[in-house]
Design a protein around this motif. Sequence first.
Motif, PDB file in Angstrom:
ATOM      1  N   ARG A 119       0.823  -1.204   0.000  1.00 17.02           N
ATOM      2  CA  ARG A 119       0.000   0.000   0.000  1.00 17.02           C
ATOM      3  C   ARG A 119       0.859   1.257   0.000  1.00 17.02           C
ATOM      4  NH1 ARG A 119      -4.826  -1.283  -2.043  1.00 17.02           N
ATOM      5  NH2 ARG A 119      -5.608  -3.207  -1.097  1.00 17.02           N
ATOM      6  N   ARG A 120       1.314   1.673   1.182  1.00 14.37           N
ATOM      7  CA  ARG A 120       2.117   2.899   1.242  1.00 14.37           C
ATOM      8  C   ARG A 120       3.459   2.708   0.534  1.00 14.37           C
ATOM      9  NH1 ARG A 120       2.170   7.678   3.588  1.00 14.37           N
ATOM     10  NH2 ARG A 120       4.152   8.663   4.100  1.00 14.37           N
ATOM     11  N   ASN A 185       4.859   6.176  -1.484  1.00 10.63           N
ATOM     12  CA  ASN A 185       3.913   7.283  -1.508  1.00 10.63           C
ATOM     13  C   ASN A 185       4.374   8.411  -0.594  1.00 10.63           C
ATOM     14  OD1 ASN A 185       2.180   5.928  -3.264  1.00 10.63           O
ATOM     15  ND2 ASN A 185       1.111   4.920  -1.582  1.00 10.63           N
ATOM     16  N   ASN A 187       2.345  11.286  -0.437  1.00 13.06           N
ATOM     17  CA  ASN A 187       0.990  11.551   0.044  1.00 13.06           C
ATOM     18  C   ASN A 187       0.034  10.895  -0.946  1.00 13.06           C
ATOM     19  OD1 ASN A 187       0.777  13.430  -2.168  1.00 13.06           O
ATOM     20  ND2 ASN A 187       1.784  14.970  -0.879  1.00 13.06           N
ATOM     21  N   ARG A 188      -1.242  11.247  -0.894  1.00  6.97           N
ATOM     22  CA  ARG A 188      -2.230  10.566  -1.739  1.00  6.97           C
ATOM     23  C   ARG A 188      -1.959  10.760  -3.221  1.00  6.97           C
ATOM     24  NH1 ARG A 188      -6.993  11.604  -4.310  1.00  6.97           N
ATOM     25  NH2 ARG A 188      -8.531   9.899  -4.349  1.00  6.97           N
ATOM     26  N   SER A 191       4.166  10.278  -5.489  1.00  7.96           N
ATOM     27  CA  SER A 191       4.992   9.141  -5.099  1.00  7.96           C
ATOM     28  C   SER A 191       6.286   9.153  -5.904  1.00  7.96           C
ATOM     29  CB  SER A 191       4.258   7.820  -5.317  1.00  7.96           C
ATOM     30  OG  SER A 191       3.959   7.631  -6.693  1.00  7.96           O
TER      31      SER A 191
END
Length: 233
Positions: A119-120, A185, A187-188, A191
């Motif tokens: 994910r991150r 990442n 932030n949203r 990346s």
Amino acid sequence: MSIKSFIKSVLLPIVIIAMNYGNGFSQTHYSSNVSLGVKGGADISKVFFSPAVEQQLINPGIAVGVMVRYIEEDHFGLIAELNFVQRGWKENFEKAPYNYKRTLNYMELPVLAHIYFGRRGRFFFNAGPQVALFLGESTKANFDPKEMATLPDFPYRNRMNSQMLMKVTQKFDYGISAGLGAEFNINRKNSIAFEARFYYGLGNIFPSKRTDTYSASNQMSISATFGYWFRIK
């Protein structure tokens, strides 16, 4: 197993399975996203000649480009890139005091299956076909190749030399790419990513008929690039 056999029996089935794997998630809800990116780095390359030509693999060139990525399913997406790359080869004269390097410039378009986990922080595998257009070439040498037969201590009779006098005639190149990397990442929407990628060309840079000097003159390169992604959807 030869490289061509590896591509046909191992790499291509992986790409096909990956695409089918991604389609298998079509019934699962996932918020698709689209990202744009840029990347830059370096590559090393050589040309597989037949008959063989002695070369050094340490033949650095640049690799820069723009990218677009579409992720429709969890763990799977597609990437298209438009890159400027430098390939070519550097001759190995062993102990003789000569050097010769040919740089080939290409604009390439890879279309890659993108499989990722995490994910991150993500680890990913990219693989797929690519095509390239030859833009031009340059040569760097400390001697005149046209006069090599008259140069003292030049290993003229013990090696293939025709390639140093030949111009690239095949303007279109195609092959298979595969890479491994990691993405983190910020932030949203932002990346950064690092990727190491292998490319094997299936086309030749010189004519390859039975009457020609070389039956094969296809390229290989390994690149390392740093990229930045910005999510627009």
